[in-house]
Design a protein around this motif. Sequence first.
Motif, PDB file in Angstrom:
ATOM      1  N   LEU A 134       0.821  -1.209   0.000  1.00 26.85           N
ATOM      2  CA  LEU A 134       0.000   0.000   0.000  1.00 26.85           C
ATOM      3  C   LEU A 134       0.857   1.263   0.000  1.00 26.85           C
ATOM      4  O   LEU A 134       0.537   2.237  -0.683  1.00 26.85           O
ATOM      5  CB  LEU A 134      -0.931  -0.017   1.213  1.00 26.85           C
ATOM      6  N   ARG A 135       1.942   1.254   0.753  1.00 28.29           N
ATOM      7  CA  ARG A 135       2.814   2.439   0.777  1.00 28.29           C
ATOM      8  C   ARG A 135       3.461   2.660  -0.585  1.00 28.29           C
ATOM      9  O   ARG A 135       3.609   3.806  -1.035  1.00 28.29           O
ATOM     10  CB  ARG A 135       3.873   2.292   1.870  1.00 28.29           C
ATOM     11  N   GLU A 136       3.858   1.588  -1.228  1.00 24.95           N
ATOM     12  CA  GLU A 136       4.435   1.706  -2.570  1.00 24.95           C
ATOM     13  C   GLU A 136       3.408   2.271  -3.543  1.00 24.95           C
ATOM     14  O   GLU A 136       3.722   3.136  -4.375  1.00 24.95           O
ATOM     15  CB  GLU A 136       4.918   0.335  -3.042  1.00 24.95           C
ATOM     16  N   ALA A 137       2.171   1.795  -3.460  1.00 21.12           N
ATOM     17  CA  ALA A 137       1.129   2.279  -4.358  1.00 21.12           C
ATOM     18  C   ALA A 137       0.850   3.766  -4.127  1.00 21.12           C
ATOM     19  O   ALA A 137       0.679   4.539  -5.071  1.00 21.12           O
ATOM     20  CB  ALA A 137      -0.146   1.462  -4.168  1.00 21.12           C
ATOM     21  N   LEU A 138       0.796   4.183  -2.872  1.00 22.60           N
ATOM     22  CA  LEU A 138       0.562   5.596  -2.577  1.00 22.60           C
ATOM     23  C   LEU A 138       1.726   6.461  -3.052  1.00 22.60           C
ATOM     24  O   LEU A 138       1.515   7.559  -3.569  1.00 22.60           O
ATOM     25  CB  LEU A 138       0.318   5.804  -1.084  1.00 22.60           C
ATOM     26  N   ALA A 139       2.955   5.973  -2.877  1.00 24.17           N
ATOM     27  CA  ALA A 139       4.111   6.741  -3.333  1.00 24.17           C
ATOM     28  C   ALA A 139       4.074   6.914  -4.851  1.00 24.17           C
ATOM     29  O   ALA A 139       4.398   7.984  -5.378  1.00 24.17           O
ATOM     30  CB  ALA A 139       5.400   6.049  -2.902  1.00 24.17           C
ATOM     31  N   ALA A 140       3.678   5.856  -5.567  1.00 23.83           N
ATOM     32  CA  ALA A 140       3.601   5.940  -7.019  1.00 23.83           C
ATOM     33  C   ALA A 140       2.506   6.894  -7.472  1.00 23.83           C
ATOM     34  O   ALA A 140       2.623   7.539  -8.517  1.00 23.83           O
ATOM     35  CB  ALA A 140       3.366   4.546  -7.601  1.00 23.83           C
ATOM     36  N   ALA A 141       1.428   6.992  -6.699  1.00 20.55           N
ATOM     37  CA  ALA A 141       0.302   7.849  -7.083  1.00 20.55           C
ATOM     38  C   ALA A 141       0.491   9.299  -6.628  1.00 20.55           C
ATOM     39  O   ALA A 141      -0.272  10.175  -7.039  1.00 20.55           O
ATOM     40  CB  ALA A 141      -0.995   7.290  -6.498  1.00 20.55           C
ATOM     41  N   GLN A 142       1.490   9.570  -5.812  1.00 15.50           N
ATOM     42  CA  GLN A 142       1.656  10.904  -5.233  1.00 15.50           C
ATOM     43  C   GLN A 142       1.844  12.003  -6.284  1.00 15.50           C
ATOM     44  O   GLN A 142       1.231  13.073  -6.173  1.00 15.50           O
ATOM     45  CB  GLN A 142       2.831  10.904  -4.245  1.00 15.50           C
ATOM     46  N   PRO A 143       2.672  11.810  -7.322  1.00 12.36           N
ATOM     47  CA  PRO A 143       2.807  12.889  -8.320  1.00 12.36           C
ATOM     48  C   PRO A 143       1.500  13.239  -9.009  1.00 12.36           C
ATOM     49  O   PRO A 143       1.209  14.418  -9.242  1.00 12.36           O
ATOM     50  CB  PRO A 143       3.826  12.313  -9.315  1.00 12.36           C
ATOM     51  N   LEU A 144       0.695  12.237  -9.341  1.00 11.04           N
ATOM     52  CA  LEU A 144      -0.600  12.517  -9.962  1.00 11.04           C
ATOM     53  C   LEU A 144      -1.517  13.238  -8.987  1.00 11.04           C
ATOM     54  O   LEU A 144      -2.232  14.175  -9.368  1.00 11.04           O
ATOM     55  CB  LEU A 144      -1.239  11.210 -10.433  1.00 11.04           C
ATOM     56  N   ALA A 145      -1.477  12.837  -7.717  1.00 10.89           N
ATOM     57  CA  ALA A 145      -2.294  13.519  -6.711  1.00 10.89           C
ATOM     58  C   ALA A 145      -1.872  14.980  -6.582  1.00 10.89           C
ATOM     59  O   ALA A 145      -2.721  15.889  -6.519  1.00 10.89           O
ATOM     60  CB  ALA A 145      -2.168  12.798  -5.366  1.00 10.89           C
ATOM     61  N   LEU A 177      -6.928   1.099  -8.413  1.00  9.63           N
ATOM     62  CA  LEU A 177      -7.931   1.763  -7.572  1.00  9.63           C
ATOM     63  C   LEU A 177      -7.542   3.210  -7.278  1.00  9.63           C
ATOM     64  O   LEU A 177      -8.375   4.128  -7.371  1.00  9.63           O
ATOM     65  CB  LEU A 177      -8.105   0.981  -6.270  1.00  9.63           C
ATOM     66  N   LEU A 178      -6.284   3.432  -6.922  1.00  7.99           N
ATOM     67  CA  LEU A 178      -5.834   4.795  -6.629  1.00  7.99           C
ATOM     68  C   LEU A 178      -5.885   5.665  -7.878  1.00  7.99           C
ATOM     69  O   LEU A 178      -6.309   6.825  -7.813  1.00  7.99           O
ATOM     70  CB  LEU A 178      -4.415   4.755  -6.069  1.00  7.99           C
ATOM     71  N   ASP A 179      -5.460   5.111  -8.991  1.00  7.56           N
ATOM     72  CA  ASP A 179      -5.475   5.863 -10.247  1.00  7.56           C
ATOM     73  C   ASP A 179      -6.889   6.298 -10.605  1.00  7.56           C
ATOM     74  O   ASP A 179      -7.133   7.451 -10.990  1.00  7.56           O
ATOM     75  CB  ASP A 179      -4.879   4.998 -11.352  1.00  7.56           C
ATOM     76  N   ASN A 180      -7.849   5.375 -10.464  1.00  4.88           N
ATOM     77  CA  ASN A 180      -9.235   5.720 -10.777  1.00  4.88           C
ATOM     78  C   ASN A 180      -9.780   6.773  -9.817  1.00  4.88           C
ATOM     79  O   ASN A 180     -10.497   7.701 -10.230  1.00  4.88           O
ATOM     80  CB  ASN A 180     -10.114   4.464 -10.722  1.00  4.88           C
ATOM     81  N   ALA A 181      -9.456   6.645  -8.532  1.00  7.39           N
ATOM     82  CA  ALA A 181      -9.947   7.607  -7.548  1.00  7.39           C
ATOM     83  C   ALA A 181      -9.428   9.008  -7.850  1.00  7.39           C
ATOM     84  O   ALA A 181     -10.172  10.004  -7.723  1.00  7.39           O
ATOM     85  CB  ALA A 181      -9.530   7.183  -6.142  1.00  7.39           C
ATOM     86  N   LEU A 182      -8.180   9.112  -8.278  1.00  8.76           N
ATOM     87  CA  LEU A 182      -7.604  10.430  -8.560  1.00  8.76           C
ATOM     88  C   LEU A 182      -8.078  10.991  -9.891  1.00  8.76           C
ATOM     89  O   LEU A 182      -8.370  12.190 -10.008  1.00  8.76           O
ATOM     90  CB  LEU A 182      -6.072  10.333  -8.561  1.00  8.76           C
TER      91      LEU A 182
END
Length: 200
Positions: A134-145, A177-182
Amino acid sequence: AYTMRPLERVAGELRDRDAGALAPLAVQGLPDEVAPLVQSLNALLQRLAQAFELQRGFVADAAHELRSPLTALKLQAQLVRRAGDDAARAQALEALVAGVDRATRLTEQLLALARQEPGAASPPLVPTPLAPVLREALAAAQPLAAARGSTLALDLPDGLPPARADTAALVVAVRNLLDNALQYGPPGTHVQVSVEPQGD
């Protein structure tokens, strides 16, 4: 000569098809000696159609999964270009290298999923610690966020046990899931990932 006509008809039908025509062959009117052969051919055509469908689905999924990390790398490269001093540039370069590492890991995970042959046994479910995934996924999604003015948060209970999962598939699923949410949430969205253990 009459007994060869059904085989000649089947051969002609196959010869006239293009490579993408995988519909089953007609079995009506075939003699008992020929029908099992055509039925076996139809079973093969069905397996080929399923394999091509899986391949098309994988290509579409891979394109979707790689779009976000490539966008993140572009944003991180822009930060390097706009860095005002050596310290800011070094920090931006460190983030860019970490983004390349995450994109590389995602590519390896997608390739691992692609190597699963159609009809093969599913990969074994192994104990997978959820926190690193989960931490890896959030780190990867951080720039898009950050580009959308959104925020990410992770809520994990203490002592969370590992989950039995296909690790590569789980990473891809969380990223999706994170990509879709953002992407589909309004700018400024707060996305929180929460995990609640459940009993057997």
